[in-house]
Design a protein around this motif. Sequence first.
Motif, PDB file in Angstrom:
ATOM      1  N   GLU A 255      -3.587 -12.170 -15.392  1.00 31.02           N
ATOM      2  CA  GLU A 255      -2.527 -13.160 -15.474  1.00 31.02           C
ATOM      3  C   GLU A 255      -2.034 -13.269 -16.908  1.00 31.02           C
ATOM      4  O   GLU A 255      -2.826 -13.297 -17.845  1.00 31.02           O
ATOM      5  N   CYS A 256      -0.712 -13.340 -17.060  1.00 30.91           N
ATOM      6  CA  CYS A 256      -0.111 -13.390 -18.394  1.00 30.91           C
ATOM      7  C   CYS A 256       0.065 -14.845 -18.827  1.00 30.91           C
ATOM      8  O   CYS A 256      -0.288 -15.769 -18.109  1.00 30.91           O
ATOM      9  N   ALA A 257       0.665 -15.036 -20.010  1.00 34.56           N
ATOM     10  CA  ALA A 257       0.851 -16.385 -20.545  1.00 34.56           C
ATOM     11  C   ALA A 257       1.760 -17.233 -19.646  1.00 34.56           C
ATOM     12  O   ALA A 257       1.668 -18.466 -19.662  1.00 34.56           O
ATOM     13  N   PRO A 314      11.591 -10.821 -11.591  1.00 33.94           N
ATOM     14  CA  PRO A 314      10.785 -10.424 -12.751  1.00 33.94           C
ATOM     15  C   PRO A 314       9.998 -11.604 -13.309  1.00 33.94           C
ATOM     16  O   PRO A 314      10.351 -12.757 -13.102  1.00 33.94           O
ATOM     17  N   CYS A 315       8.926 -11.283 -14.026  1.00 37.02           N
ATOM     18  CA  CYS A 315       8.122 -12.319 -14.645  1.00 37.02           C
ATOM     19  C   CYS A 315       8.696 -12.663 -16.015  1.00 37.02           C
ATOM     20  O   CYS A 315       9.219 -11.791 -16.709  1.00 37.02           O
ATOM     21  N   GLY A 316       8.554 -13.906 -16.409  1.00 33.66           N
ATOM     22  CA  GLY A 316       9.074 -14.369 -17.696  1.00 33.66           C
ATOM     23  C   GLY A 316       8.446 -13.684 -18.896  1.00 33.66           C
ATOM     24  O   GLY A 316       8.984 -13.729 -20.006  1.00 33.66           O
ATOM     25  N   CYS A 317       7.303 -13.040 -18.694  1.00 27.84           N
ATOM     26  CA  CYS A 317       6.589 -12.418 -19.821  1.00 27.84           C
ATOM     27  C   CYS A 317       7.211 -11.095 -20.240  1.00 27.84           C
ATOM     28  O   CYS A 317       6.884 -10.570 -21.300  1.00 27.84           O
ATOM     29  N   GLY A 318       8.059 -10.509 -19.379  1.00 30.86           N
ATOM     30  CA  GLY A 318       8.673  -9.231 -19.718  1.00 30.86           C
ATOM     31  C   GLY A 318       7.983  -8.027 -19.110  1.00 30.86           C
ATOM     32  O   GLY A 318       8.483  -6.915 -19.202  1.00 30.86           O
ATOM     33  N   ARG A 319       6.824  -8.245 -18.501  1.00 27.80           N
ATOM     34  CA  ARG A 319       6.156  -7.110 -17.838  1.00 27.80           C
ATOM     35  C   ARG A 319       6.919  -6.728 -16.576  1.00 27.80           C
ATOM     36  O   ARG A 319       7.441  -7.606 -15.873  1.00 27.80           O
ATOM     37  N   THR A 320       6.907  -5.431 -16.290  1.00 25.98           N
ATOM     38  CA  THR A 320       7.559  -4.977 -15.056  1.00 25.98           C
ATOM     39  C   THR A 320       6.537  -4.782 -13.943  1.00 25.98           C
ATOM     40  O   THR A 320       6.899  -4.424 -12.821  1.00 25.98           O
TER      41      THR A 320
END
Length: 430
Positions: A255-257, A314-320
């Motif tokens: 899980e990202c920020a 898309p996720c807000g973190c920028g990961r695809t």
Amino acid sequence: MTPFFDPARETLPADALRAYQWERFAALARAVFPANPFITRQWRSVGLRSAGELRGWDDFSRLPLTRKAELVEDQTAHRPFGSNLTYPPERYVRVHQTSGTTGTPIRWLDTPESWDWWARCWGFVLRGAGIGPGDRVFFPFSFGLFIGFWAGFEGARAVGALAIPGGGQDSAQRLATMEALGATAICCTPSYALHLAEVARDRGVKLDTLGVTTAVHAGEPGAGIPSVRARIEAAWGARAHDHAGMTEMGAYGFECAAQAGLHVNESEFIAEVIDPVTGAPAREGELILSNLGRLGSPLVRYRTGDRVQVADGPCGCGRTFLRFEGGILGRVDDMLIVRGVNVFPSAIEGIVRRFPEIDEFLIEVYRRAEMDEVRLLLEVGEGDGRHLPVAVQEVVRVELGIRVEAVPVPAHSLPRYELKARRVVRRTGG
Ligand SMILES: [Zn+2]
């Protein structure tokens, strides 16, 4: 500090990511098909004669799914490590074993290269949670055959953090160690994070001022349940991050920020979601995984038994990378049918955890008049909890549409878990 472990791969456009996966998979297939007896048998069963016949994703989707039962059978027939080995036994340097909570334990071997790969996969997990150089990560875990926290420990090195082993200590000693060594992060099951919070409270330790700002939760899904997460974050004054992995597969989810669901590390794994009954591709269903970096003991198109739902947008973190809404939602086979209504135990946990007075709980399932009935045992910590059983019953009735019986039990009477909590128990008779 960059939020990415591998910035280029984590942000690859969808087409480029698929192409990269294919390149990795084709290389894996060329290495393992001729040399690995388990894979050779499996792929020959669908008519494959050489790895070169695999030309694209259509061919990939014709490869057979791998079931856990096949791994168990194979390890029973070829003791002790089974035949899913690409190299001679002396090439392997690590052995681990599943916890066996859902059946016969299976063993898994790693080569030096695949053990480095584990550390790399955990690098995505820890960096995704914001952990890096300067962090001191505490692992309150008895280092045994279970792989999870061994690999996490290696992952701390991969991101340049200080790893603190917490084996051979009870919960109170672990709290003291964290304070003495200035731990900034903790890596444990969500159940154990809640248990430590309980021990801290009983001993008058102020957990939220201890200095731990990040928690990474492995070994069980829980951290994806909003009420469980909220409870951990409130008790610790920390951000809690979900993680998913399996001994036989690898550390695949993080899980990202943005804390917006579970990302799949698609640079090291191929994820598919299928309808568990028909096998057709689905947005919500069973997760099928293939790993790309464990050539000595690979798993291709493995039925994880985990139920997931693909997130939109898309996720807000920028990961695809692909993302699953709410993390692992439950096991495909742990669904309860209560008077005709389908209920996952995680949905019940999501409700119980909203009541801060309840320290622990157990879901008892028993048969009465040929029907599944549920009894919830609720352990109340502090204060007057007399109203709680009725309150919980009412929320379950309104939100899940089932009637359950909720009963209070004495403080500290239910089991606590360092690993793999088992909160659903089937009883015979009522
Ligand atoms: Zn994200």
